[in-house]
Design an enzyme around this catalytic site. Structure first.
Site, PDB file in Angstrom:
ATOM      1  N   THR A  29      24.894 -36.099   9.486  1.00 18.25           N
ATOM      2  CA  THR A  29      24.247 -37.316   9.947  1.00 18.25           C
ATOM      3  C   THR A  29      24.753 -38.473   9.076  1.00 18.25           C
ATOM      4  O   THR A  29      25.522 -38.258   8.136  1.00 18.25           O
ATOM      5  CB  THR A  29      22.707 -37.145   9.935  1.00 18.25           C
ATOM      6  OG1 THR A  29      22.131 -38.185  10.719  1.00 18.25           O
ATOM      7  CG2 THR A  29      22.129 -37.153   8.527  1.00 18.25           C
ATOM      8  N   SER A  65       5.307 -20.235   4.682  1.00 15.81           N
ATOM      9  CA  SER A  65       4.628 -20.522   5.938  1.00 15.81           C
ATOM     10  C   SER A  65       4.799 -19.345   6.882  1.00 15.81           C
ATOM     11  O   SER A  65       5.890 -18.803   7.033  1.00 15.81           O
ATOM     12  CB  SER A  65       5.215 -21.798   6.539  1.00 15.81           C
ATOM     13  OG  SER A  65       4.680 -22.021   7.819  1.00 15.81           O
ATOM     14  N   LYS A  88       5.767 -29.271   9.247  1.00 15.94           N
ATOM     15  CA  LYS A  88       4.610 -28.444   8.899  1.00 15.94           C
ATOM     16  C   LYS A  88       4.300 -28.552   7.401  1.00 15.94           C
ATOM     17  O   LYS A  88       3.152 -28.693   6.989  1.00 15.94           O
ATOM     18  CB  LYS A  88       4.914 -26.990   9.305  1.00 15.94           C
ATOM     19  CG  LYS A  88       4.198 -25.902   8.546  1.00 15.94           C
ATOM     20  CD  LYS A  88       2.879 -25.507   9.187  1.00 15.94           C
ATOM     21  CE  LYS A  88       2.097 -24.554   8.307  1.00 15.94           C
ATOM     22  NZ  LYS A  88       2.214 -23.163   8.670  1.00 15.94           N
ATOM     23  N   ARG A 102      17.861 -28.890  22.815  1.00 17.80           N
ATOM     24  CA  ARG A 102      19.055 -28.030  22.783  1.00 17.80           C
ATOM     25  C   ARG A 102      18.758 -26.705  22.091  1.00 17.80           C
ATOM     26  O   ARG A 102      18.062 -26.682  21.072  1.00 17.80           O
ATOM     27  CB  ARG A 102      20.184 -28.720  21.991  1.00 17.80           C
ATOM     28  CG  ARG A 102      20.807 -29.874  22.719  1.00 17.80           C
ATOM     29  CD  ARG A 102      21.933 -30.469  21.894  1.00 17.80           C
ATOM     30  NE  ARG A 102      21.429 -31.179  20.715  1.00 17.80           N
ATOM     31  CZ  ARG A 102      22.205 -31.847  19.874  1.00 17.80           C
ATOM     32  NH1 ARG A 102      23.503 -31.880  20.058  1.00 17.80           N
ATOM     33  NH2 ARG A 102      21.689 -32.477  18.851  1.00 17.80           N
ATOM     34  N   ALA A 158      15.241 -37.561  14.119  1.00 21.24           N
ATOM     35  CA  ALA A 158      14.409 -36.524  13.523  1.00 21.24           C
ATOM     36  C   ALA A 158      13.335 -36.154  14.528  1.00 21.24           C
ATOM     37  O   ALA A 158      12.949 -36.968  15.343  1.00 21.24           O
ATOM     38  CB  ALA A 158      13.752 -37.051  12.263  1.00 21.24           C
ATOM     39  N   GLY A 159      12.875 -34.920  14.475  1.00 18.56           N
ATOM     40  CA  GLY A 159      11.770 -34.559  15.354  1.00 18.56           C
ATOM     41  C   GLY A 159      10.897 -33.565  14.639  1.00 18.56           C
ATOM     42  O   GLY A 159      11.227 -32.390  14.545  1.00 18.56           O
ATOM     43  N   HIS A 160       9.813 -34.027  14.053  1.00 21.63           N
ATOM     44  CA  HIS A 160       8.912 -33.114  13.364  1.00 21.63           C
ATOM     45  C   HIS A 160       7.826 -32.663  14.335  1.00 21.63           C
ATOM     46  O   HIS A 160       7.181 -33.486  14.961  1.00 21.63           O
ATOM     47  CB  HIS A 160       8.247 -33.806  12.176  1.00 21.63           C
ATOM     48  CG  HIS A 160       9.213 -34.148  11.084  1.00 21.63           C
ATOM     49  ND1 HIS A 160      10.148 -33.254  10.623  1.00 21.63           N
ATOM     50  CD2 HIS A 160       9.372 -35.263  10.362  1.00 21.63           C
ATOM     51  CE1 HIS A 160      10.842 -33.823   9.651  1.00 21.63           C
ATOM     52  NE2 HIS A 160      10.401 -35.047   9.483  1.00 21.63           N
ATOM     53  N   THR A 161       7.658 -31.362  14.431  1.00 23.60           N
ATOM     54  CA  THR A 161       6.635 -30.821  15.314  1.00 23.60           C
ATOM     55  C   THR A 161       5.460 -30.376  14.460  1.00 23.60           C
ATOM     56  O   THR A 161       5.629 -29.577  13.550  1.00 23.60           O
ATOM     57  CB  THR A 161       7.191 -29.598  16.077  1.00 23.60           C
ATOM     58  OG1 THR A 161       8.475 -29.957  16.581  1.00 23.60           O
ATOM     59  CG2 THR A 161       6.282 -29.186  17.206  1.00 23.60           C
ATOM     60  N   ASP A 197      15.577 -28.918  10.856  1.00 20.82           N
ATOM     61  CA  ASP A 197      14.678 -28.060  11.653  1.00 20.82           C
ATOM     62  C   ASP A 197      14.096 -26.916  10.829  1.00 20.82           C
ATOM     63  O   ASP A 197      13.758 -25.867  11.362  1.00 20.82           O
ATOM     64  CB  ASP A 197      15.415 -27.456  12.877  1.00 20.82           C
ATOM     65  CG  ASP A 197      16.192 -28.500  13.661  1.00 20.82           C
ATOM     66  OD1 ASP A 197      15.622 -29.569  13.908  1.00 20.82           O
ATOM     67  OD2 ASP A 197      17.359 -28.248  14.007  1.00 20.82           O
ATOM     68  N   LEU A 253       8.524 -17.137   8.109  1.00 22.34           N
ATOM     69  CA  LEU A 253       8.671 -15.741   7.693  1.00 22.34           C
ATOM     70  C   LEU A 253       8.200 -14.813   8.812  1.00 22.34           C
ATOM     71  O   LEU A 253       8.797 -13.769   9.075  1.00 22.34           O
ATOM     72  CB  LEU A 253       7.848 -15.493   6.413  1.00 22.34           C
ATOM     73  CG  LEU A 253       8.060 -14.115   5.786  1.00 22.34           C
ATOM     74  CD1 LEU A 253       9.421 -14.030   5.117  1.00 22.34           C
ATOM     75  CD2 LEU A 253       6.957 -13.777   4.793  1.00 22.34           C
ATOM     76  N   GLN A 300      16.236 -34.242   8.774  1.00 23.11           N
ATOM     77  CA  GLN A 300      17.446 -33.403   8.793  1.00 23.11           C
ATOM     78  C   GLN A 300      17.493 -32.519   7.534  1.00 23.11           C
ATOM     79  O   GLN A 300      16.447 -32.236   6.993  1.00 23.11           O
ATOM     80  CB  GLN A 300      18.720 -34.258   8.933  1.00 23.11           C
ATOM     81  CG  GLN A 300      18.850 -34.962  10.289  1.00 23.11           C
ATOM     82  CD  GLN A 300      18.226 -36.340  10.307  1.00 23.11           C
ATOM     83  OE1 GLN A 300      18.339 -37.088   9.362  1.00 23.11           O
ATOM     84  NE2 GLN A 300      17.565 -36.686  11.391  1.00 23.11           N
ATOM     85  N   LYS A 326      10.035 -28.828   8.152  1.00 20.25           N
ATOM     86  CA  LYS A 326       9.559 -29.825   7.182  1.00 20.25           C
ATOM     87  C   LYS A 326       8.262 -30.474   7.651  1.00 20.25           C
ATOM     88  O   LYS A 326       7.387 -30.773   6.851  1.00 20.25           O
ATOM     89  CB  LYS A 326      10.620 -30.923   6.970  1.00 20.25           C
ATOM     90  CG  LYS A 326      11.890 -30.420   6.329  1.00 20.25           C
ATOM     91  CD  LYS A 326      12.923 -31.528   6.226  1.00 20.25           C
ATOM     92  CE  LYS A 326      13.384 -32.035   7.569  1.00 20.25           C
ATOM     93  NZ  LYS A 326      14.102 -31.049   8.392  1.00 20.25           N
TER      94      LYS A 326
HETATM   95  P1  GDP Z   1      11.477 -30.050  11.093  1.00 17.13           P
HETATM   96  O1  GDP Z   1      12.304 -31.080  11.760  1.00 17.13           O
HETATM   97  O2  GDP Z   1      12.106 -29.542   9.837  1.00 17.13           O
HETATM   98  O3  GDP Z   1      10.058 -30.470  10.912  1.00 17.13           O
HETATM   99  O4  GDP Z   1      11.451 -28.784  12.035  1.00 17.13           O
HETATM  100  P2  GDP Z   1      10.981 -28.698  13.571  1.00 17.13           P
HETATM  101  O5  GDP Z   1       9.685 -29.355  13.737  1.00 17.13           O
HETATM  102  O6  GDP Z   1      12.095 -29.071  14.484  1.00 17.13           O
HETATM  103  O7  GDP Z   1      10.892 -27.129  13.728  1.00 17.13           O
HETATM  104  C1  GDP Z   1       9.917 -26.453  13.216  1.00 17.13           C
HETATM  105  C2  GDP Z   1       9.267 -25.670  14.331  1.00 17.13           C
HETATM  106  O8  GDP Z   1       8.837 -24.488  13.791  1.00 17.13           O
HETATM  107  C3  GDP Z   1       8.039 -26.349  14.892  1.00 17.13           C
HETATM  108  O9  GDP Z   1       7.882 -26.008  16.252  1.00 17.13           O
HETATM  109  C4  GDP Z   1       6.928 -25.775  14.056  1.00 17.13           C
HETATM  110  O10 GDP Z   1       5.671 -25.765  14.708  1.00 17.13           O
HETATM  111  C5  GDP Z   1       7.421 -24.398  13.832  1.00 17.13           C
HETATM  112  N1  GDP Z   1       7.023 -23.802  12.570  1.00 17.13           N
HETATM  113  C6  GDP Z   1       6.924 -24.390  11.343  1.00 17.13           C
HETATM  114  N2  GDP Z   1       6.580 -23.482  10.419  1.00 17.13           N
HETATM  115  C7  GDP Z   1       6.457 -22.295  11.069  1.00 17.13           C
HETATM  116  C8  GDP Z   1       6.140 -20.966  10.656  1.00 17.13           C
HETATM  117  O11 GDP Z   1       5.923 -20.683   9.500  1.00 17.13           O
HETATM  118  N3  GDP Z   1       6.146 -20.009  11.628  1.00 17.13           N
HETATM  119  C9  GDP Z   1       6.414 -20.270  12.935  1.00 17.13           C
HETATM  120  N4  GDP Z   1       6.399 -19.268  13.805  1.00 17.13           N
HETATM  121  N5  GDP Z   1       6.716 -21.502  13.359  1.00 17.13           N
HETATM  122  C10 GDP Z   1       6.738 -22.495  12.438  1.00 17.13           C
END
Ligand code: GDP
Length: 425
Positions: free
Chosen positions: A239, A414, A23, A303, A44-47, A18, A332, A224, A21
């Protein structure tokens, strides 16, 4: 063996997952031709935020959101067939052109509905819970290591694959007890998708090697984080795959010498979901505050994540284990309102000494007391910064200290969820 002039970059999480990654991969994917996942599954869940749209991707590499990029799922992935096509079809519905762009390794193992059922049952019964996502990942990797798994390539095999799946289902039902009618039905549906999956089957190692030989650029996307790696993480709260950079080569089928760059992603603080120690965890009030500021809720399970100060002991360990060539610091901006920041530089141990090494003994990690260093906050909005010089002095000092303590140069920072909110160095 290969002559090549392309470049191969690995993006790896350096904490407990989380880290953001998704982004970082999304930003880097702009400059590459091929993006491949090398381990994990639908846990995994990339947002990724693109304009006003938020996409949560569980299995398909987030490179899919960039038109024309080829996206691969390597042999190291366990592929949940039903979930995969749900995700695939949802992208199509939202207007993403995926045609001919997704390839799945012939050597990838299938994650079938009985793996998911086993995962949930074993977490329910366990005295020592791991806090898995309940997506069947552990049981699917167990069958892979136990040489009982079913691979994409097997889907060609008619009777043989049916027998393997039947045996797997029977074994699962024995362990689960009770009736498994719905499981049989779901397994049948999964196998009916075999034809669609076969049409996407490829040798990911060959594709990537040829892409590099042809001067194209490749990004290998980890899921992860390092502290969740099966070998190098906080075992048993890990994992079931190798999340670290070494796993990238094995997980897509290339040699380690094909990799040029390893970017480690760290959040500007630390979070952890699931069970297991978090040495730098905040007190409850601060925990709640940073969780709200950072939106720290799991993308796969919703969660709440536990939050804590930046742990340089873990980050330094991750830099070494992954052979990082650069660090991407995310979120940051989440720290913008804090008057003071604290970084853990070493751990005081039970025996009265201290260590700068991340301990192998996970149980001792429960009792270590981090030694902290305090830095002044910047109390300024950083979310519009696009150059390092746009950041307040104290924010730069904080980043400098992270760089010093981890020993890896910062390559990206970021400062928000959007693609444009990035500082590249
Ligand atoms: P991943 O599994 O490592 O990709 O992480 P997640 O997607 O679970 O969590 C990252 C969350 O933080 C997402 O909702 C992103 O949109 C958000 N995010 C990523 N980079 C930044 C950032 O620099 N600032 C903020 N405020 N949110 C961010």
């Amino acid at each position: 063996m290969t002559s090549r002039n392309g470049r191969c970059t690995v993006v790896v999480g350096c904490q407990w997952g989380d880290e953001g990654k998704g982004k970082i991969v999304d930003v880097l994917a702009e400059d590459v031709d091929v993006v491949a996942r090398y381990q994990g599954g639908a846990n995994a869940g990339h947002t990724v935020q693109v304009g006003e749209n938020t996409f949560i991707l569980h299995q398909i590499p987030s490179g899919i959101l960039h038109p024309g990029k080829r996206c691969l799922l390597g042999n190291g992935v366990v592929l949940d067939v039903l979930q995969f096509f749900q995700e695939h079809d949802a992208l199509v519905e939202r207007g993403i052109d995926v045609h001919g762009r997704v390839g799945v390794s012939e050597r990838a193992h299938l994650l079938l509905p009985y793996h998911t059922a086993l995962d949930r049952a074993s977490e329910d019964r366990a005295a020592q819970k791991i806090g898995t996502t309940g997506r069947g990942i552990g049981p699917a990797y167990e069958e892979k290591a136990g040489r009982r798994g079913v691979r994409v390539a097997d889907l060609r095999g008619g009777v043989r694959v049916e027998q393997r799946v039947r045996e797997g289902l029977e074994r699962a039902l024995q362990r689960l007890g009770g009736s498994g009618d719905h499981l049989e039905e779901e397994v049948r549906t999964s196998l009916e998708m075999g034809g669609r999956l076969r049409a996407m089957a490829t040798d990911t190692g060959r594709e990537i090697t040829e892409a590099l030989a042809g001067g194209r650029r490749v990004l290998l996307e980890g899921a992860q984080g390092t502290a969740l790696d099966l070998d190098h993480g906080t075992y048993p709260f890990v994992t079931s795959s190798n999340t670290t950079a070494g796993g990238a080569a094995t997980g897509v089928g290339i040699g380690p010498t094909a990799i040029d760059t390893v970017v480690g992603v760290v959040k500007a603080y630390t979070t952890r979901v699931g069970y297991g120690p978090l040495p730098t965890g905040f007190d409850p009030e601060m925990d709640q505050r940073v969780r709200e500021l950072g939106g720290e809720y799991g993308a796969t399970t919703g969660r709440p994540r536990r939050c804590g100060w930046f742990d340089a002991v873990l980050a330094r360990y991750s830099a070494r284990v992954n052979g990082l060539t650069g660090l991407a610091v995310t979120k940051l901006d989440v720290l913008d309102t804090l008057p003071e920041l604290t970084i853990a530089t070493e751990y005081a141990t039970e025996s009265g000494g201290s260590t700068r090494d991340f301990p192998a003994d996970t149980w001792s990690l429960e009792s270590v007391v981090p030694r902290y260093e305090t830095l002044p906050g910047w109390e300024t909005d950083t979310s519009t910064a696009t150059r390092l010089s746009d950041l307040p002095k104290n924010a730069r000092a904080y980043l400098d200290r992270i760089e010093e303590l981890t020993g890896a140069p910062i390559a990206m920072v970021s400062v928000g969820t959007r693609r444009s909110q990035i500082i590249r160095l």
